[in-house]
Motif scaffolding. Structure first.
Motif, mmCIF file in Angstrom:
data_model
loop_
_atom_site.group_PDB
_atom_site.id
_atom_site.type_symbol
_atom_site.label_atom_id
_atom_site.label_comp_id
_atom_site.label_asym_id
_atom_site.label_seq_id
_atom_site.Cartn_x
_atom_site.Cartn_y
_atom_site.Cartn_z
ATOM 1 N N ASN A 185 1.273 -1.148 -0.050
ATOM 2 C CA ASN A 185 0.058 -0.130 -0.042
ATOM 3 C C ASN A 185 0.729 1.413 0.448
ATOM 4 O O ASN A 185 0.083 2.338 -0.365
ATOM 5 C CB ASN A 185 -0.855 0.253 1.618
ATOM 6 N N GLN A 188 1.737 3.614 -3.702
ATOM 7 C CA GLN A 188 1.519 4.729 -4.231
ATOM 8 C C GLN A 188 2.309 5.717 -3.513
ATOM 9 O O GLN A 188 1.871 7.348 -3.705
ATOM 10 C CB GLN A 188 0.398 4.448 -4.786
ATOM 11 N N ASP A 192 3.627 9.473 -4.408
ATOM 12 C CA ASP A 192 2.864 10.741 -3.927
ATOM 13 C C ASP A 192 3.000 12.027 -3.074
ATOM 14 O O ASP A 192 3.425 12.818 -3.948
ATOM 15 C CB ASP A 192 1.857 10.138 -3.770
ATOM 16 N N ARG A 210 -7.091 -0.303 -15.449
ATOM 17 C CA ARG A 210 -7.724 1.402 -14.541
ATOM 18 C C ARG A 210 -8.151 1.857 -15.397
ATOM 19 O O ARG A 210 -7.724 1.900 -16.265
ATOM 20 C CB ARG A 210 -7.034 2.257 -14.407
ATOM 21 N N GLY A 214 -8.460 6.834 -12.615
ATOM 22 C CA GLY A 214 -7.176 5.878 -11.383
ATOM 23 C C GLY A 214 -8.487 4.698 -11.332
ATOM 24 O O GLY A 214 -7.947 4.627 -10.306
ATOM 25 N N THR A 215 -9.945 4.781 -11.212
ATOM 26 C CA THR A 215 -10.702 4.491 -10.584
ATOM 27 C C THR A 215 -10.266 2.921 -11.153
ATOM 28 O O THR A 215 -9.524 2.729 -12.288
ATOM 29 C CB THR A 215 -12.274 4.835 -10.535
ATOM 30 N N TRP A 243 -0.496 6.318 -8.455
ATOM 31 C CA TRP A 243 -1.809 5.078 -8.965
ATOM 32 C C TRP A 243 -1.777 5.039 -10.420
ATOM 33 O O TRP A 243 -1.412 3.667 -10.676
ATOM 34 C CB TRP A 243 -3.225 5.802 -8.719
ATOM 35 N N GLN A 244 -0.977 5.633 -10.834
ATOM 36 C CA GLN A 244 -0.249 5.758 -12.634
ATOM 37 C C GLN A 244 0.819 4.692 -12.445
ATOM 38 O O GLN A 244 0.873 4.147 -13.412
ATOM 39 C CB GLN A 244 -0.532 7.016 -13.602
ATOM 40 N N LEU A 246 1.866 2.780 -10.815
ATOM 41 C CA LEU A 246 1.591 1.488 -9.569
ATOM 42 C C LEU A 246 0.908 0.329 -10.453
ATOM 43 O O LEU A 246 0.889 -0.536 -11.566
ATOM 44 C CB LEU A 246 0.820 1.475 -8.627
ATOM 45 N N ASP A 247 0.161 1.293 -11.998
ATOM 46 C CA ASP A 247 -0.770 0.716 -12.659
ATOM 47 C C ASP A 247 0.616 -0.084 -13.772
ATOM 48 O O ASP A 247 -0.070 -1.005 -14.224
ATOM 49 C CB ASP A 247 -1.855 1.187 -12.979
#
Length: 379
Positions: A185, A188, A192, A210, A214-215, A243-244, A246-247
């Motif tokens: 966790n 991210q 940021d 995603r 980002g959802t 989030w980007q 990690l995705d």
């Protein structure tokens, strides 16, 4: 997170493992060590008071009751066990999502990083603390077996102890000098906290998981595919939020006709880690007290560390001469274990044992010269 999908193609894997989940593990611990090692002595004194209050500690090796005393200094060679876990229900036994070893030779100015497959078939030793009798299982199950506590929620720290003993049997490492459990966790949060990461995207990438905002995309009823618009990462220079990032490092291309499939994803992870650690070590972070504090505290909240008497900050100073380009990532040769056509796990090829012997004898440089295929390529 980076979750492998089971299927009929598992028995057709290449005999080479890369470093499948090393990005998230090295990012969190690497950012801490690299950033601390770039801090002045005055800054270090301030960070000790601030940062040591944020990082989690636990008895990961089962020897603190014996009175592990603080060392006067840290000398090589060193072996550090890094274990990544995804957050789970506290009543659920943890499985080790990533299992990695950072080997630092005597000079403490470079390092070798290798991953052990989660599905590696191993003999897990008996562990009376958890009433586990021992047995043959996949490596990631060692943490689960060792985490059992009678009448209480499972203990990830106790599970780490059994996993460490198992990895020692596999590699021949007599004793780990430090260990860490990393909660993904935090990945991210660290990105940021740094304000995002700049990196080069080597090809257009379309996200499976995603949406552009980002959802998460919804899984189609019955499974197998996702619904809704997809985030897209265009080839070229990019600035990635948490989030980007990690995705992006999750994506692979088996349905797009790209031949390197998971190897491409591993390469992207490596490229991202180098970009992230480099940015964490930049003046933008190191000389910015507020940003530095946010980065280190985000990492600390995601990390449980045990240095057998030395703190993570002590290790950061000891490894101050290591830079991203002096960390060699290693891929170990292996093959699937099959029962007919049914996948049972993974096994090492004999050459992997030769690598472990070279590591124990401090002969990795000579070994790599004779076996250049063990070096993980970035492109």
């Amino acid at each position: 997170m980076l979750v492998s999908k089971a299927g009929s193609n598992r028995g057709k894997r290449s005999i080479w493992w890369g470093v499948p989940r090393w990005a998230r593990v090295c990012t969190i611990l690497g950012v801490v060590l690299m950033t601390l090692s770039g801090t002045s002595l005055l800054g270090y004194q301030a960070l000790v008071a601030r940062y040591e209050g944020a990082i989690g500690t636990a008895d990961l090796f089962g020897d603190e009751a014996a009175g592990a005393a603080k060392k006067s200094d840290i000398k090589g060679p060193l072996n550090i066990l890094l274990v990544g876990i995804d957050p789970r229900n506290p009543r659920t036994r943890p499985l080790s999502d990533s299992i990695m070893v950072l080997h630092v030779p005597d000079g403490l100015d470079r390092a070798y990083l290798f991953s052990l497959p989660r599905d590696l078939r191993v003999d897990i030793p008996a562990f009376p603390k958890a009433n586990y009798p021992g047995g043959n299982d996949r490596l990631n199950a060692a943490m689960s077996h060792g985490s059992a506590v009678s009448g209480q929620d499972p203990s990830a720290a106790q599970g780490f102890e059994l996993l460490a003993k198992t990895v020692q049997k596999v590699t021949g490492i007599e004793r780990f000098d430090a260990g860490a459990i990393i909660n993904f966790n935090g990945f991210q949060k660290i990105v940021d906290a740094m304000g995002g990461v700049d990196m080069y995207i080597e090809r257009d990438v379309t996200s499976e998981h995603r949406r552009p905002d980002g959802t998460m995309r919804q899984l189609k009823r019955g499974g197998g595919s996702y619904l809704g618009p997809q985030a897209v990462y265009k080839k070229g220079d990019a600035h990635l939020s948490g989030w980007q990032a990690l995705d992006y490092v999750r994506q692979r291309y088996p349905r797009n006709g790209v031949p390197d499939s998971d190897y491409g994803r591993q390469r992207h992870q490596q490229q991202f880690v180098k970009a992230m650690v480099g940015q964490a070590f930049s003046a933008d972070v190191v000389t910015n007290p507020l940003k530095l504090d946010r980065v280190l505290r985000a990492a600390g909240e995601s990390l449980i560390f045990n240095g057998r008497g030395n703190s993570v900050i002590d290790f950061g100073l000891a490894l101050k001469n290591i830079r991203p380009d002096s960390i060699e990532t290693i891929k170990l040769p292996g093959a699937p274990v099959l029962n007919g056509s049914k996948y049972q796990g993974e096994q090492f090829q004999p050459a992997a044992e030769d690598f472990f012997a070279a590591m124990r004898d401090e002969q990795i440089d000579a070994f790599i010269l004779e076996h250049p295929d063990f070096k993980q390529k970035n492109s």
